[in-house]
Design an enzyme around this catalytic site. Sequence first.
Site, PDB file in Angstrom:
ATOM      1  N   ALA A  81       0.860  -1.180   0.000  1.00  0.00           N
ATOM      2  CA  ALA A  81       0.000   0.000   0.000  1.00  0.00           C
ATOM      3  C   ALA A  81       0.898   1.232   0.000  1.00  0.00           C
ATOM      4  CB  ALA A  81      -0.906   0.000   1.233  1.00  0.00           C
ATOM      5  N   LYS A  82       0.335   2.369  -0.249  1.00  0.00           N
ATOM      6  CA  LYS A  82       1.107   3.615  -0.170  1.00  0.00           C
ATOM      7  C   LYS A  82       0.147   4.777  -0.079  1.00  0.00           C
ATOM      8  CE  LYS A  82       5.554   4.895  -0.642  1.00  0.00           C
ATOM      9  NZ  LYS A  82       6.768   4.077  -0.486  1.00  0.00           N
ATOM     10  N   GLY A  83       0.623   5.883   0.497  1.00  0.00           N
ATOM     11  CA  GLY A  83      -0.216   7.061   0.598  1.00  0.00           C
ATOM     12  C   GLY A  83       0.582   8.308   0.301  1.00  0.00           C
TER      13      GLY A  83
END
Length: 423
Positions: free
Chosen positions: A113-115
């Site tokens: 995941a990444k933000g």
Amino acid sequence: MSEKLSFVNPTANSPWGTYLSQVDRVVPYLGPLARWVETLKRPKRALIVDVPIEMDDGTIAHFEGYRVQHNMSRGPGKGGVRFHPDVTLEEVMALSAWMTIKTAAVNLPYGGAKGGIRVDPKKLSLQELEKITRRYTSEIGIIIGPHTDIPAPDVNTNGQIMAWMMDTYSMNVGGTATGVVTGKPLHLGGSLGRVKATGRGVFVTGREAARRLGMDLRGARIAVQGFGNVGSVAAELFAEAGAKIVAVQDHTGTIVNTNGLDLSKLIPIANKEGVIAFKGGDVVPNEAFWDTACDILIPAALEGQITAERAQKTTAKLVLEGANGPTVSSADDILAERGVLVVPDVICNAGGVTVSYFEWVQDFSSFFWDEDEINVRLDRIMMNALNQIWDTADKHKITLRTATYAVACERILMARQERGLYP
Ligand code: GLU
């Protein structure tokens, strides 16, 4: 599937386009699991959030934030949060996908995941930074959690920002959920060794790659692009091993010293004012960084830095990808043709997420390890992963990048197949 969706129609040389071509290259090595490969070519879930804050001058500013969960076949989503003026959804998609490959490559029980928030944090006051962090955390709070998706630091985010994220999430759920983020300060459930872990992993994998190439680190010339948490720590460890850091570039400019830059003086100055303020080297134009004679090149900044043209002119024999996605696919081919060995991002910079995993495990067990134990375990995981990837590369006569994808994608797609399609 609509051709208009950005995840099937990327811009050329964009991070997502680079990622998709990396996946395409691994398909011939997947055997029957290739049936599931489309899974990897789209994110499982992507959230776009509006982040409004009241600025110190009383105005209301709106920022765009993202959290992308690329894949969760092997465990909860895992990956950092980046604050940068160039952040886009497509970039965060690529970064989340690279996390999927990375956690599988080193065999951590996570997905990817990444933000990110499109903002220049250098233009925010401390109070504004806290507000933007808290509002963003609250907005993505509907999809993150200690068992679902665990953020961590990335470009321009740090332990303080993780502390605010942990606090905001905890206030919303009515408890103290230390396991919701990693990279926290030590007294808030952080782990010893986490801050230096990414740079340390770059060094450990780089030292092993140099050994296999027959390259002596003593006197080896190293050029480092990006002098934050990854580049400066890796540079220090290589210098301790006898290498000379001959060129460093950061957002302020590029400095070169063919006799080796004095890191004990450079690092404190670079941390405060940027490398350009250091007097112990010559300031050169940024493009000249790529012409500097060196044996090892460490891109440790942003994506897309090693273009075809720069790949053609580098004198490095070894490239250690401290950054995520620093090499575009056409440049990858040129480096391979020129016999330059690339230790790809998804293994080279996996030290950070590996110690994030240790932090998460320690938080859950409420039992904390000493730094030696952490570093010994980190080195062991990195070396085992690298050795396995190296064997795969030798067996199929492929690059280390494609070999890493082969090992990682087999793990991810096997899990995908075993879980089966729901409903
Ligand atoms: N941001 C780091 C990376 O790109 C670390 C992610 C994490 O620790 O979850 O690997």
